[in-house]
Design an enzyme around this catalytic site. Structure first.
Site, short mmCIF file in Angstrom:
data_model
loop_
_atom_site.label_atom_id
_atom_site.label_comp_id
_atom_site.label_asym_id
_atom_site.label_seq_id
_atom_site.Cartn_x
_atom_site.Cartn_y
_atom_site.Cartn_z
N HIS A 75 0.79 -1.23 0.00
CA HIS A 75 0.00 0.00 0.00
C HIS A 75 0.83 1.28 0.00
O HIS A 75 0.25 2.38 -0.03
CB HIS A 75 -0.93 0.00 1.22
N HIS A 90 1.58 6.94 -0.70
CA HIS A 90 0.68 6.05 0.05
C HIS A 90 -0.57 5.84 -0.80
O HIS A 90 -1.22 6.80 -1.19
CB HIS A 90 0.32 6.69 1.40
#
Length: 169
Positions: A75, A90
């Site tokens: 992620h 992110h």
């Protein structure tokens, strides 16, 4: 043009060259204040912008700069660049809870990458379906005040690889 291309980065007197940061994903530019996480919204780890990705089943995530993969998770990733700077990307918010589902990592820590290289693929559609924010913060880690120059405005639509920010040294 790569992030380290001299034509894209003229060094200021006595400082490091300007680092051009590209958008890692295609989507709509948003200010960090809209990210539903105070660490990003309040620029605690550094300034930047966010990109709200297109809601597609599969999207390529590109390296925003030339550098070395300092950390990589399904992620998120951080790239170190010469001169002690680092850029964090992110993918969505609270996506660590998905335990990698919907994400594929194509690089490993320590690997050298060039701006525009594919680092990950993910499914913004699956993240959205899980009820999570798909906003992707792009952060100049520990950048000083006034060192980032946005190259696009909030609300602009960008393709992956579009110049997003200039980070002055």
């Amino acid at each position: 043009m790569s992030a380290s291309d001299p034509a894209a980065s003229d060094p200021p007197l006595g400082g490091a060259p300007t680092l051009r940061i590209l958008s890692p994903v295609a989507g709509t530019v948003r200010p960090l204040a809209e990210v539903p996480d105070p660490v990003f919204a309040q620029e605690i780890v550094g300034p930047g912008l966010a990109v709200e990705p297109l809601l597609t089943q599969t999207q390529r995530v590109l390296a925003p700069v030339d550098g070395t993969v300092a950390a990589v998770h399904p992620h998120a990733f951080a790239l170190e660049v010469p001169g002690g700077r680092a850029v964090l990307v992110h993918l969505g918010i609270d996506t660590v809870g998905l335990a990698g589902q919907g994400f594929t990592v194509h690089v490993s820590a320590g690997q050298t990458v060039s701006a525009g290289d594919r680092l990950l693929t993910w499914s913004p559609l699956d993240v959205h379906a899980a009820g999570l924010s798909t906003l992707c913060p792009v952060i100049a880690l520990s950048a000083g005040p006034g060192t980032l120059e946005p190259l696009v405005a909030p609300g602009d639509t960008v393709a992956a690889g579009t110049p997003l920010l200039d980070w002055r040294g």
